[in-house]
Design an enzyme around this catalytic site. Structure first.
Site, PDB file in Angstrom:
ATOM      1  N   ASP A  58       0.844  -1.197   0.000  1.00 50.32           N
ATOM      2  CA  ASP A  58       0.000   0.000   0.000  1.00 50.32           C
ATOM      3  C   ASP A  58       0.880   1.248   0.000  1.00 50.32           C
ATOM      4  OD1 ASP A  58      -2.867   1.160   0.560  1.00 50.32           O
ATOM      5  OD2 ASP A  58      -1.483   2.246   1.874  1.00 50.32           O
TER       6      ASP A  58
ATOM      7  N   LYS B 171      -2.055   5.866  -4.427  1.00 54.04           N
ATOM      8  CA  LYS B 171      -3.106   6.878  -4.210  1.00 54.04           C
ATOM      9  C   LYS B 171      -2.782   8.185  -4.929  1.00 54.04           C
ATOM     10  CE  LYS B 171      -3.445   4.938   0.429  1.00 54.04           C
ATOM     11  NZ  LYS B 171      -2.066   4.642   0.829  1.00 54.04           N
TER      12      LYS B 171
ATOM     13  N   HIS C 277      -6.739   9.741  -2.416  1.00 57.61           N
ATOM     14  CA  HIS C 277      -6.173   9.719  -1.058  1.00 57.61           C
ATOM     15  C   HIS C 277      -7.088  10.410  -0.038  1.00 57.61           C
ATOM     16  CE1 HIS C 277      -1.966   9.457   0.963  1.00 57.61           C
ATOM     17  NE2 HIS C 277      -2.914   9.280   1.855  1.00 57.61           N
TER      18      HIS C 277
ATOM     19  N   TYR D  39       3.769   9.658  -0.162  1.00 61.73           N
ATOM     20  CA  TYR D  39       4.738   9.081   0.783  1.00 61.73           C
ATOM     21  C   TYR D  39       6.187   9.361   0.367  1.00 61.73           C
ATOM     22  CZ  TYR D  39       0.597   6.578   2.491  1.00 61.73           C
ATOM     23  OH  TYR D  39      -0.651   6.267   2.978  1.00 61.73           O
TER      24      TYR D  39
HETATM   25  N1  LIG Z   1      -5.231   6.515   3.384  1.00 60.79           N
HETATM   26  C1  LIG Z   1      -4.655   7.242   4.311  1.00 60.79           C
HETATM   27  O1  LIG Z   1      -4.931   8.440   4.480  1.00 60.79           O
HETATM   28  C2  LIG Z   1      -3.658   6.584   5.227  1.00 60.79           C
HETATM   29  C3  LIG Z   1      -3.294   7.212   6.429  1.00 60.79           C
HETATM   30  C4  LIG Z   1      -2.391   6.568   7.272  1.00 60.79           C
HETATM   31  C5  LIG Z   1      -1.872   5.334   6.918  1.00 60.79           C
HETATM   32  N2  LIG Z   1      -2.225   4.753   5.721  1.00 60.79           N
HETATM   33  C6  LIG Z   1      -1.657   3.452   5.301  1.00 60.79           C
HETATM   34  O2  LIG Z   1      -1.764   2.525   6.359  1.00 60.79           O
HETATM   35  C7  LIG Z   1      -0.481   1.997   6.662  1.00 60.79           C
HETATM   36  C8  LIG Z   1      -0.408   1.595   8.134  1.00 60.79           C
HETATM   37  O3  LIG Z   1      -0.759   2.648   8.996  1.00 60.79           O
HETATM   38  P1  LIG Z   1       0.320   3.433   9.853  1.00 60.79           P
HETATM   39  O4  LIG Z   1       1.588   3.555   9.076  1.00 60.79           O
HETATM   40  O5  LIG Z   1      -0.359   4.630  10.360  1.00 60.79           O
HETATM   41  O6  LIG Z   1       0.637   2.583  11.084  1.00 60.79           O
HETATM   42  P2  LIG Z   1       0.446   1.162  11.740  1.00 60.79           P
HETATM   43  O7  LIG Z   1       0.726   0.087  10.779  1.00 60.79           O
HETATM   44  O8  LIG Z   1      -0.830   1.177  12.498  1.00 60.79           O
HETATM   45  O9  LIG Z   1       1.604   1.263  12.825  1.00 60.79           O
HETATM   46  C9  LIG Z   1       2.952   1.339  12.477  1.00 60.79           C
HETATM   47  C10 LIG Z   1       3.753   1.414  13.769  1.00 60.79           C
HETATM   48  O10 LIG Z   1       3.600   0.190  14.486  1.00 60.79           O
HETATM   49  C11 LIG Z   1       4.867  -0.420  14.691  1.00 60.79           C
HETATM   50  N3  LIG Z   1       4.680  -1.869  14.498  1.00 60.79           N
HETATM   51  C12 LIG Z   1       4.393  -2.516  13.325  1.00 60.79           C
HETATM   52  N4  LIG Z   1       4.245  -3.836  13.542  1.00 60.79           N
HETATM   53  C13 LIG Z   1       4.445  -4.030  14.870  1.00 60.79           C
HETATM   54  C14 LIG Z   1       4.437  -5.184  15.699  1.00 60.79           C
HETATM   55  N5  LIG Z   1       4.157  -6.389  15.216  1.00 60.79           N
HETATM   56  N6  LIG Z   1       4.687  -5.010  17.025  1.00 60.79           N
HETATM   57  C15 LIG Z   1       4.942  -3.774  17.534  1.00 60.79           C
HETATM   58  N7  LIG Z   1       4.980  -2.656  16.795  1.00 60.79           N
HETATM   59  C16 LIG Z   1       4.729  -2.787  15.469  1.00 60.79           C
HETATM   60  C17 LIG Z   1       5.794   0.202  13.658  1.00 60.79           C
HETATM   61  O11 LIG Z   1       7.111   0.254  14.154  1.00 60.79           O
HETATM   62  P3  LIG Z   1       8.329  -0.419  13.338  1.00 60.79           P
HETATM   63  O12 LIG Z   1       8.304   0.149  11.970  1.00 60.79           O
HETATM   64  O13 LIG Z   1       9.520   0.009  14.138  1.00 60.79           O
HETATM   65  O14 LIG Z   1       8.089  -1.895  13.369  1.00 60.79           O
HETATM   66  C18 LIG Z   1       5.229   1.613  13.528  1.00 60.79           C
HETATM   67  O15 LIG Z   1       5.703   2.453  14.574  1.00 60.79           O
HETATM   68  C19 LIG Z   1       0.470   3.143   6.235  1.00 60.79           C
HETATM   69  O16 LIG Z   1       1.798   2.733   6.125  1.00 60.79           O
HETATM   70  C20 LIG Z   1      -0.181   3.555   4.939  1.00 60.79           C
HETATM   71  O17 LIG Z   1       0.158   2.663   3.900  1.00 60.79           O
HETATM   72  C21 LIG Z   1      -3.127   5.344   4.885  1.00 60.79           C
END
Ligand SMILES: NC(=O)c1ccc[n+]([C@@H]2O[C@H](COP(=O)([O-])OP(=O)(O)OC[C@H]3O[C@@H](n4cnc5c(N)ncnc54)[C@H](OP(=O)(O)O)[C@@H]3O)[C@@H](O)[C@H]2O)c1
Length: 322
Positions: free
Chosen positions: A47, A81, A114, A52
């Protein structure tokens, strides 16, 4: 226990993996290796987004994995996106083409809007990715580009086959309801923030009922956000929350796996991001257990209406969710 690991998308019938990998905040310096290792670890959905700032490197990671025979292109489901400054009808296809070119791909599997926020255009050769502001500006500037015209351009990209499916992100029911009155191609998916602090139960149920698949972002709640507050509310990290910990211990799983499983149990796809390949592997290992009614009831009580990805808290005034 064998469980379904895909959602079948409307119109194309394409199978979208229920668990993928999110590319937000993956530093371009690490992105090629991170994506390559994620694919090697079993990730099949990537994704990304123009915003980004890492699509060149993400594409290199994808192409390296394909070149080495780890996967074929058709084994992967690549999502990206369209950014807010490219909503005007003449700017959509050029932005999409740049993204394809940056990734070194001939098509993507899913192209999303997005945000439903039409910002004044910034030329690709002036600043890329442009972010929320005009160059040097201190506040956002909107542009008069109607969603109906934008959606028609998205449909043209789907009709060309260069994006197999098209969808939306950060849309609410009112906007989707309107979009469905003119869409020739229904959105394949809606991607929104979803975690136990922001459960959006009725939104998920209604959208799924329209035949639109739902993907959760930020499944770990505050984990990827520096601030722990929204409108003055506070919350403790979900990954260490005692309720989630108790459920995790009961199932012999990690708290991260329980938070991801909570979405899967609603047939909602997840896209966790991690810079650590062992965590990425464990984030994929969520298809061999389910949460009980008791677990779900305990998690339901964690609802706080707490949103972390809120433009209103980014230093400019945009109460998008009001
Ligand atoms: N459409 C939109 O507007 C939008 C907005 C936000 C996000 N997104 C998408 O959604 C994806 C995920 O959301 P997000 O990036 O906000 O965050 P997330 O996946 O909810 O959280 C990422 C965080 O969790 C940690 N983490 C990951 N796996 C873990 C595990 N098994 N145990 C402990 N900690 C863990 C990571 O640290 P480490 O990296 O150190 O492991 C990082 O700090 C984004 O990358 C993006 O592609 C889309």
């Amino acid at each position: 226990m064998t469980q379904e690991q895909h959602i079948v998308l409307n119109r194309t019938g394409q199978k979208m993996p229920l668990c993928g990998f999110g590319c937000w905040k993956v530093d371009p310096a690490d992105a090629e290796e991170t994506i390559y290792n994620a694919i090697k670890a079993g990730v099949r959905l990537i994704d990304g987004a123009g915003d980004y700032g890492n699509e060149v490197e993400v594409g290199r990671g994808i192409n390296k994995a394909i070149k080495e025979g780890i996967v074929k292109r058709e084994d992967l489901f690549v999502v990206t996106k369209l950014w807010n400054t490219f909503h005007a009808k003449e700017n959509v296809r050029p932005a999409f083409d740049k993204q394809l070119q940056d990734m070194g791909l001939s098509y993507v599997d899913l192209y999303l809007i997005h945000f439903p926020v039409p910002l004044k255009h910034v030329a690709i050769d002036a600043a890329y990715p442009p972010g929320w502001y005009q160059i040097g500006a201190k506040d956002i500037e909107f542009e008069r580009s109607p969603m109906q015209d934008l959606w028609r351009e998205m449909e043209k990209i789907a009709e060309s086959g260069d994006a197999k499916n098209i969808g939306i992100s950060n849309f609410n029911v009112q906007l989707i309801l309107d979009l469905l009155t003119y869409a020739n191609i229904k959105p394949a998916t809606l991607q929104v923030e979803l975690h136990p602090y922001l459960q959006q139960k009725r939104l998920v149920e209604w959208v799924q009922k329209q035949g639109i698949a739902v993907t959760a972002y930020s499944s770990f709640g505050p984990a990827s956000f520096i601030q722990l507050t929204d409108d003055g509310k506070t919350a403790e990290p979900l990954l260490g929350h005692p309720v989630i910990k108790t459920i995790a211990e009961k199932h012999g799983k990690s708290t991260a796996q329980v938070l991801l499983r909570w979405s899967l149990d609603r047939n909602v796809a997840v896209i966790p991001k991690s810079m650590n390949v062992e965590r990425t592997k464990s984030n994929l290992d969520i298809f061999n257990f389910t949460l009980t009614e008791e677990d779900l009831a305990a998690i339901a009580k964690l609802e706080l209406g707490l949103r972390f990805n809120n433009p209103d808290s980014y230093g400019f005034e945009l109460p998008l969710w009001s």
